[in-house]
Write a protein that holds these residues in place. Structure first.
Motif, PDB file in Angstrom:
ATOM      1  N   PHE A  68      -2.562  -0.445  -3.464  1.00 42.47           N
ATOM      2  CA  PHE A  68      -2.358  -0.446  -4.748  1.00 42.47           C
ATOM      3  C   PHE A  68      -3.303  -0.854  -5.850  1.00 42.47           C
ATOM      4  CE2 PHE A  68       2.301  -0.718  -2.898  1.00 42.47           C
ATOM      5  CZ  PHE A  68       2.548   0.491  -3.179  1.00 42.47           C
TER       6      PHE A  68
ATOM      7  N   LYS B 243       0.779  -1.179   0.143  1.00 38.38           N
ATOM      8  CA  LYS B 243       0.181  -0.084  -0.167  1.00 38.38           C
ATOM      9  C   LYS B 243       1.016   1.301   0.071  1.00 38.38           C
ATOM     10  CE  LYS B 243      -0.680  -0.505   5.070  1.00 38.38           C
ATOM     11  NZ  LYS B 243      -1.465  -0.769   6.047  1.00 38.38           N
ATOM     12  N   CYS B 244       0.102   2.517  -0.217  1.00 36.53           N
ATOM     13  CA  CYS B 244       1.082   3.572  -0.498  1.00 36.53           C
ATOM     14  C   CYS B 244       1.511   3.955   1.107  1.00 36.53           C
ATOM     15  CB  CYS B 244      -0.052   4.632  -0.613  1.00 36.53           C
ATOM     16  SG  CYS B 244       0.693   6.425  -0.797  1.00 36.53           S
TER      17      CYS B 244
ATOM     18  N   LYS C 268       2.247   6.492  -9.929  1.00 31.20           N
ATOM     19  CA  LYS C 268       1.999   6.980  -8.419  1.00 31.20           C
ATOM     20  C   LYS C 268       0.769   6.720  -7.756  1.00 31.20           C
ATOM     21  CE  LYS C 268      -0.062  11.252 -10.458  1.00 31.20           C
ATOM     22  NZ  LYS C 268       0.119  12.601 -10.592  1.00 31.20           N
ATOM     23  N   CYS C 269       0.533   6.790  -6.436  1.00 34.53           N
ATOM     24  CA  CYS C 269      -0.687   6.370  -5.902  1.00 34.53           C
ATOM     25  C   CYS C 269      -1.903   7.392  -6.493  1.00 34.53           C
ATOM     26  CB  CYS C 269      -0.482   6.826  -4.432  1.00 34.53           C
ATOM     27  SG  CYS C 269      -1.964   6.572  -3.572  1.00 34.53           S
TER      28      CYS C 269
ATOM     29  N   TRP D  85      -1.699   1.516 -13.712  1.00 37.23           N
ATOM     30  CA  TRP D  85      -0.468   2.116 -13.361  1.00 37.23           C
ATOM     31  C   TRP D  85      -0.183   3.190 -14.659  1.00 37.23           C
ATOM     32  CZ3 TRP D  85       3.672  -1.136 -10.278  1.00 37.23           C
ATOM     33  CH2 TRP D  85       2.747  -1.541  -9.242  1.00 37.23           C
TER      34      TRP D  85
ATOM     35  N   PHE E 249       5.713   6.018  -6.754  1.00 39.65           N
ATOM     36  CA  PHE E 249       5.927   4.780  -6.390  1.00 39.65           C
ATOM     37  C   PHE E 249       7.458   4.837  -5.889  1.00 39.65           C
ATOM     38  CE2 PHE E 249       2.576   2.730  -9.383  1.00 39.65           C
ATOM     39  CZ  PHE E 249       1.594   2.798  -8.271  1.00 39.65           C
TER      40      PHE E 249
ATOM     41  N   THR F  85      -3.337   3.544   0.866  1.00 42.18           N
ATOM     42  CA  THR F  85      -4.133   2.932   0.114  1.00 42.18           C
ATOM     43  C   THR F  85      -3.629   2.074  -0.732  1.00 42.18           C
ATOM     44  OG1 THR F  85      -5.269   4.999  -0.447  1.00 42.18           O
ATOM     45  CG2 THR F  85      -5.623   3.550  -2.089  1.00 42.18           C
TER      46      THR F  85
ATOM     47  N   HIS G  61      -4.531   7.703  -5.057  1.00 44.19           N
ATOM     48  CA  HIS G  61      -5.155   8.483  -4.040  1.00 44.19           C
ATOM     49  C   HIS G  61      -4.688   9.649  -3.756  1.00 44.19           C
ATOM     50  CE1 HIS G  61      -6.936   9.198  -0.067  1.00 44.19           C
ATOM     51  NE2 HIS G  61      -7.921   9.015  -0.658  1.00 44.19           N
TER      52      HIS G  61
END
Length: 169
Positions: free
Chosen positions: A141, A133-134, A151-152, A147, A159, A139, A154
């Protein structure tokens, strides 16, 4: 204007597989490069919705030789290259949660199939625990096929920057 019909072969943008890339990440890149959806790829290959399952890394049942041959024709990649995007025979996969090594991703941005092996808890290259998760907002992934911005989705933390918070193994 004439009503002339042109005789030409349809074309696609070729997407080269990356070393150890997951089938999910590859399919996402192929679809974006060709403005297609998983449904359209599956329809074109005449293998149906199974492509959408592969994008989610649901590989049970494992893709058949016939399915891989059909997909290979559409994406113009050899079957042996598609097989490299799947777990080796006997290797158990864990499709959820999606895992990632931020350090690897920072070097070359793509999802590796080995990160989803059931027994894989760390990156062998960096000796870092794999993230699920981030590291900022926690959050989970998204599937690698989605992707797009590295990047996340949310909080937008890249990354690659998540590597700073990965634990040494």
């Amino acid at each position: 204007m004439s009503n002339q019909i042109y005789d030409f072969e349809p074309w696609i943008n070729i997407v080269e597989p990356l070393p150890g890339e997951s089938i999910s990440h590859f399919l996402g890149r192929f679809e974006r490069a060709n403005l297609l959806t998983g449904y359209q790829v599956g329809r074109e290959a005449r293998i149906g919705a199974v492509v959408s399952r592969w994008k989610k890394l649901y590989l049970n049942p494992f893709p058949t030789q016939q399915e891989l041959e059909a997909l290979a024709q559409v994406v113009e990649v050899q079957v042996d290259k598609l097989l490299e995007m799947l777990p080796p025979k006997g290797m158990t996969m864990k499709p959820r949660p999606i895992r990632l090594c931020g350090a690897c991703y920072g070097e070359v941005p793509y999802h590796r199939i080995e990160w989803q092996f059931k027994e894989k808890m760390k990156c062998d290259r960096h000796q870092l625990g794999l993230l699920t998760k981030c590291t900022n907002c926690e959050t989970l992934f998204a599937i690698p096929a989605d992707w797009v911005e590295e990047k996340c989705f949310h909080c937008s933390l890249s990354f690659a920057k998540m590597a700073k918070r990965q634990k040494h193994y």
